[in-house]
Motif scaffolding. Structure first.
Motif, PDB file in Angstrom:
ATOM      1  N   VAL A 170     -11.719   9.003  -2.965  1.00 13.72           N
ATOM      2  CA  VAL A 170     -11.675   7.957  -3.982  1.00 13.72           C
ATOM      3  C   VAL A 170     -11.414   6.637  -3.263  1.00 13.72           C
ATOM      4  O   VAL A 170     -10.691   6.602  -2.265  1.00 13.72           O
ATOM      5  N   ARG A 171     -12.044   5.544  -3.751  1.00 12.67           N
ATOM      6  CA  ARG A 171     -11.899   4.254  -3.079  1.00 12.67           C
ATOM      7  C   ARG A 171     -10.419   3.946  -2.873  1.00 12.67           C
ATOM      8  O   ARG A 171      -9.646   3.854  -3.821  1.00 12.67           O
ATOM      9  N   PRO A 172     -10.009   3.705  -1.591  1.00 14.34           N
ATOM     10  CA  PRO A 172      -8.575   3.565  -1.292  1.00 14.34           C
ATOM     11  C   PRO A 172      -8.076   2.117  -1.275  1.00 14.34           C
ATOM     12  O   PRO A 172      -6.887   1.913  -1.008  1.00 14.34           O
ATOM     13  N   ASP A 173      -8.953   1.107  -1.497  1.00 13.62           N
ATOM     14  CA  ASP A 173      -8.558  -0.292  -1.283  1.00 13.62           C
ATOM     15  C   ASP A 173      -7.294  -0.659  -2.051  1.00 13.62           C
ATOM     16  O   ASP A 173      -6.339  -1.217  -1.487  1.00 13.62           O
ATOM     17  N   PHE A 174      -7.282  -0.389  -3.334  1.00 12.56           N
ATOM     18  CA  PHE A 174      -6.128  -0.754  -4.162  1.00 12.56           C
ATOM     19  C   PHE A 174      -4.863  -0.075  -3.658  1.00 12.56           C
ATOM     20  O   PHE A 174      -3.798  -0.700  -3.544  1.00 12.56           O
ATOM     21  N   GLU A 215     -19.097   7.839  -9.358  1.00 12.75           N
ATOM     22  CA  GLU A 215     -18.464   7.995 -10.674  1.00 12.75           C
ATOM     23  C   GLU A 215     -16.982   7.641 -10.585  1.00 12.75           C
ATOM     24  O   GLU A 215     -16.327   7.887  -9.576  1.00 12.75           O
ATOM     25  N   ARG A 216     -16.451   7.058 -11.660  1.00 14.91           N
ATOM     26  CA  ARG A 216     -15.022   6.744 -11.731  1.00 14.91           C
ATOM     27  C   ARG A 216     -14.291   7.917 -12.373  1.00 14.91           C
ATOM     28  O   ARG A 216     -14.770   8.494 -13.350  1.00 14.91           O
ATOM     29  N   VAL A 217     -13.147   8.238 -11.800  1.00 12.33           N
ATOM     30  CA  VAL A 217     -12.352   9.359 -12.295  1.00 12.33           C
ATOM     31  C   VAL A 217     -10.982   8.856 -12.705  1.00 12.33           C
ATOM     32  O   VAL A 217     -10.514   7.808 -12.244  1.00 12.33           O
ATOM     33  N   ASP A 275      -5.380  13.080  -8.312  1.00 13.49           N
ATOM     34  CA  ASP A 275      -4.076  12.537  -8.666  1.00 13.49           C
ATOM     35  C   ASP A 275      -4.128  11.033  -8.884  1.00 13.49           C
ATOM     36  O   ASP A 275      -3.211  10.457  -9.465  1.00 13.49           O
ATOM     37  N   VAL A 276      -5.187  10.392  -8.381  1.00 11.13           N
ATOM     38  CA  VAL A 276      -5.314   8.934  -8.496  1.00 11.13           C
ATOM     39  C   VAL A 276      -6.628   8.599  -9.184  1.00 11.13           C
ATOM     40  O   VAL A 276      -7.577   9.395  -9.199  1.00 11.13           O
ATOM     41  N   SER A 277      -6.676   7.426  -9.772  1.00 17.06           N
ATOM     42  CA  SER A 277      -7.874   6.959 -10.466  1.00 17.06           C
ATOM     43  C   SER A 277      -8.679   6.061  -9.544  1.00 17.06           C
ATOM     44  O   SER A 277      -8.137   5.379  -8.663  1.00 17.06           O
ATOM     45  N   GLY A 278      -9.989   6.038  -9.760  1.00 16.15           N
ATOM     46  CA  GLY A 278     -10.833   5.160  -8.972  1.00 16.15           C
ATOM     47  C   GLY A 278     -12.249   5.676  -8.867  1.00 16.15           C
ATOM     48  O   GLY A 278     -12.640   6.651  -9.521  1.00 16.15           O
ATOM     49  N   GLU A 279     -13.028   5.020  -8.017  1.00 14.70           N
ATOM     50  CA  GLU A 279     -14.435   5.343  -7.824  1.00 14.70           C
ATOM     51  C   GLU A 279     -14.594   6.307  -6.663  1.00 14.70           C
ATOM     52  O   GLU A 279     -13.950   6.165  -5.615  1.00 14.70           O
ATOM     53  N   ILE A 280     -15.450   7.308  -6.859  1.00 13.04           N
ATOM     54  CA  ILE A 280     -15.744   8.254  -5.782  1.00 13.04           C
ATOM     55  C   ILE A 280     -16.697   7.583  -4.798  1.00 13.04           C
ATOM     56  O   ILE A 280     -17.821   7.208  -5.154  1.00 13.04           O
ATOM     57  N   ILE A 281     -16.253   7.402  -3.556  1.00 15.58           N
ATOM     58  CA  ILE A 281     -17.095   6.750  -2.550  1.00 15.58           C
ATOM     59  C   ILE A 281     -17.658   7.747  -1.537  1.00 15.58           C
ATOM     60  O   ILE A 281     -18.517   7.387  -0.735  1.00 15.58           O
ATOM     61  N   PHE A 282     -17.178   8.998  -1.587  1.00 14.05           N
ATOM     62  CA  PHE A 282     -17.689  10.008  -0.664  1.00 14.05           C
ATOM     63  C   PHE A 282     -17.575  11.365  -1.339  1.00 14.05           C
ATOM     64  O   PHE A 282     -16.506  11.733  -1.832  1.00 14.05           O
TER      65      PHE A 282
END
Length: 475
Positions: free
Chosen positions: A90-94, A243-245, A65-72
């Motif tokens: 997905v990277r949650p920082d933002f 990978e970014r999704v 549902d969200v865009s970003g980089e897969i970190i795990f």
């Protein structure tokens, strides 16, 4: 040896050879050699065959549902997962920053509500004060009005001087003006209350919007962790760690993986429009998967499409098929009858390990007739009975027999027939046919069982063989 004797010996040998040939060619049984089979009485089951592909009965495509980089990334293709298992993050920082900003906006909006409510309180106090001032001004105006009335009465009776009357009138005018001013002050204070209440409502709306934004930001933060929506097997994995999704909020989003229940498999096949009318929900089926040629699976029809798939539409090669879904059951003995699946459905979990996309063939048992008279399909042919009658009359005329005077219709009268061997001759019998299986056809009328029927050769049976022809069986 003289030449004459040699000639006589040669002629004798030639005569012996000619006699042998004559005996070989003309001494056997006369008739056309044909292939035959016996008309049997047994159960016949009609089948509809088609090919298709294996698919999971339940398969879920998972997207972010969200865009970003897969970190795990916690799974690999083929892994078994349980409902609620963590699949990836997905990277949650933002999104964490956005959630904090949204919470700050809620706090700011709530402080705005407090300030607006304080302004309402102050305005309401001002209204009360203005109303008290108005009450005092009204009392003063009423007192001066009574004093003016007394002075006017005294002046009219020449008891009081004009100076006192004018003083009383001046006091009354001042009191009336003060009352009007106090009333305007009350109206102004009430207007400030209404304005302050409007600011309160606006601030409360801002709080609601800020809270909605905070909830959305919190949901997006929570959506950075993706969990399994069902128990099953990761049948397809489309992403890698790092990978970014793209989230589904942006166009269609990135499909991350698919989870399928491999213990509940189906086979989707395309059935021709001429055959689908014979298929019903619950019909049992025999399924052969190409990957497991020695293991036949049982199944049952669970879905028949109402919409057709048309190939080469608008051309003479157009083919109309209807998708049919067969649920697969456990591996076991071959299914050769038309026994229907129980009402609660066939059991799941087929024996061999099936994977979506495998191809195979399905035989659907649509109808069964017990104690039916059956013959090989090729034994049934067609004849124009009008032409047969013409040929019979021509033969009768050639033999000098009487021929009926009735006219034979000009058109065709095509009927299905079977040729039966009776006393070394072909006897044509009209038959009524029923259902067919892969090799045999049901004969409803025309045969009783046990007859020897002619099955070939095809060309002879199709056009050349006639009623009364002498035949030799292939026995």
């Amino acid at each position: 040896m003289s030449p004459t004797k040699k000639i006589l010996i040669g002629l004798g040998v030639l005569l012996v050879v000619l006699v042998g040939v004559a005996l070989t060619l003309g001494g056997g049984e006369e008739g056309i050699e044909v292939e035959t089979a016996e008309a049997r009485v047994r159960t016949i089951t009609q089948t509809v065959s088609a090919s298709g592909t294996v698919a999971s009965e339940v398969e879920v495509a998972i997207s972010s549902d969200v865009s970003g980089e897969i970190i795990f990334l916690a799974v690999e293709e083929g892994d078994r997962v349980q409902q609620g298992d963590l699949l990836l993050r997905v990277r949650p920082d933002f999104y964490a920053t956005e959630a904090e900003r949204a919470r700050a906006q809620v706090a700011t909006a709530q402080s705005g509500v407090g300030e607006a409510q304080n302004a309402v309180t102050e305005a309401q106090q001002a209204v009360e004060q203005a109303r008290a001032d108005l009450a005092r001004a009204t009392a003063e105006r009423e007192r001066t009005e009574r004093a003016l009335t007394r002075q006017q009465d005294l002046f009219d009776r020449d008891v009081a001087p004009a100076m006192d009357l004018e003083a009383a009138r001046g006091a009354f005018e001042v009191a009336r003006a003060a009352e009007a001013s106090a009333r305007q002050a009350v109206d102004g204070a009430q207007a400030r209350v209404a304005s302050a209440q409007g600011r309160v409502r606006s601030a409360q709306t801002q709080v609601q919007g800020a809270r909605a934004g905070a909830r959305q930001a919190g949901q997006q933060l929570a959506q950075t962790a993706i969990y399994a929506p069902m128990s099953g097997t990761v049948s397809q994995l489309n992403v890698e760690l790092g990978e970014r999704v793209v989230g589904t909020a942006t166009m269609s989003g990135t499909e991350l993986m698919r989870i399928a229940r491999l213990d509940a498999m189906t086979m989707e096949i395309d059935v021709n429009e001429n055959d689908v009318v014979n298929v019903e929900l619950g019909d049992s089926a025999r399924v052969e998967v190409d990957a497991y040629p020695s293991e036949a699976l049982r199944g049952a029809v669970v879905e028949i499409a109402n919409s057709a798939r048309i190939q080469n539409a608008g051309t003479s090669q157009a083919v109309t098929n209807f998708p049919v879904v067969v649920r697969l059951a456990a591996a076991g003995d071959d299914v050769t009858d038309a026994e229907r699946a129980p009402e609660e459905g066939v059991p799941a979990a087929p024996g061999p390990t099936l994977r979506p996309g495998m191809s195979g063939t399905v035989d659907i048992y649509t109808r069964s007739v017990p104690e039916a008279v059956v013959v090989p399909i090729q034994a049934v042919t067609a004849r124009d009975f009008n032409e047969v009658e013409r040929e019979r009359r021509r033969r009768a005329e050639a033999l000098g027999e009487d021929v009926p005077d009735t006219d034979i219709p000009e058109g065709e009268d095509i009927r299905r027939v079977v040729f039966v061997v009776v006393d070394g001759k072909a006897e044509m019998r009209e038959v009524t046919t029923g259902i067919t299986d892969d090799t045999h056809i049901e004969i409803r009328e025309g045969l009783t069982g046990g007859e020897t029927v002619i099955t070939g050769p095809f060309r002879l049976l199709r056009t050349e063989l006639a009623e009364g022809d002498a035949v030799k069986t292939d026995d």
